[in-house]
Design an enzyme around this catalytic site. Structure first.
Site, mmCIF file in Angstrom:
data_model
loop_
_atom_site.group_PDB
_atom_site.id
_atom_site.type_symbol
_atom_site.label_atom_id
_atom_site.label_comp_id
_atom_site.label_asym_id
_atom_site.label_seq_id
_atom_site.Cartn_x
_atom_site.Cartn_y
_atom_site.Cartn_z
ATOM 1 N N ASP A 161 -23.372 54.561 20.991
ATOM 2 C CA ASP A 161 -21.881 55.349 21.219
ATOM 3 C C ASP A 161 -21.835 56.334 20.137
ATOM 4 O OD1 ASP A 161 -21.555 54.010 23.568
ATOM 5 O OD2 ASP A 161 -20.173 52.405 22.695
ATOM 6 N N ASP A 176 -21.736 56.436 29.660
ATOM 7 C CA ASP A 176 -20.301 55.735 29.752
ATOM 8 C C ASP A 176 -19.444 56.638 30.718
ATOM 9 O OD1 ASP A 176 -21.129 53.566 28.164
ATOM 10 O OD2 ASP A 176 -19.873 54.358 26.331
#
Length: 174
Positions: free
Chosen positions: A127, A146
């Protein structure tokens, strides 16, 4: 014959959207981790506070939940993601939505597979996107996969399914 042709068209739409999503996700992660060395630098301000790159290795699910980092957790999360992909494929096959639903399914599938590849390559999901605004400091990071998963799931829920592409009205059960 027309039904088989329509299914092939639907599969093409889902496949191309999933492939495009997967490539953009993996390319963005490769650039950020391996070219920009975010895994070493940890933070790069792009347009503060709106957009920053903040490296976060997510061993769990959203917001790091279930992130114990164990090998068993990794394989459970990979299995869950692949199960969701299979569920979406079967759902799209049984009740084909219009093209917005097919695009949504492709987004969800491509994003889920992107995060699966991260777990296989790195042991965790990479991330790096961090956004804050209006005096609210967001401590969480996310990635392109995501975004695709969220948009795909939202699209599948909100966009009408069913035989909206000229297959005629559904017959009501007696």
């Amino acid at each position: 014959m027309a039904k088989a042709r329509r299914w092939r068209q639907n599969v093409r739409i889902v496949t191309w959207v999933a492939l495009f999503t997967f490539i953009i996700d993996q390319l963005s992660k490769w650039i950020v981790v391996h070219v920009m060395s975010l895994d070493v630098r940890h933070a790069i301000d792009i347009l503060p506070p709106l957009l920053n790159f903040r490296m976060a290795w997510n061993y769990g699910i959203n917001f790091g939940l279930l992130g114990g980092g164990s090998e068993a957790t990794k394989w459970v999360l990979i299995s869950v993601a692949l199960g969701i992909v299979l569920f979406v494929v079967v759902w799209l096959r049984r009740d084909p939505p219009g093209w917005p639903g097919l695009v949504s399914g492709g987004l969800l599938i491509g994003g889920a597979l992107g995060n699966v590849v991260d777990r296989l390559l790195y042991g965790a999901v990479a991330d790096f996107l961090n956004m804050s605004c209006c005096g609210i400091d967001n401590p969480f990071a996310f990635n392109v996969a995501d975004i695709a998963i969220f948009a795909g799931a939202l699209g599948l829920v909100l966009l009408p399914g069913g035989r909206s592409q000229g297959n005629g009205p559904r017959k009501k059960a007696p």
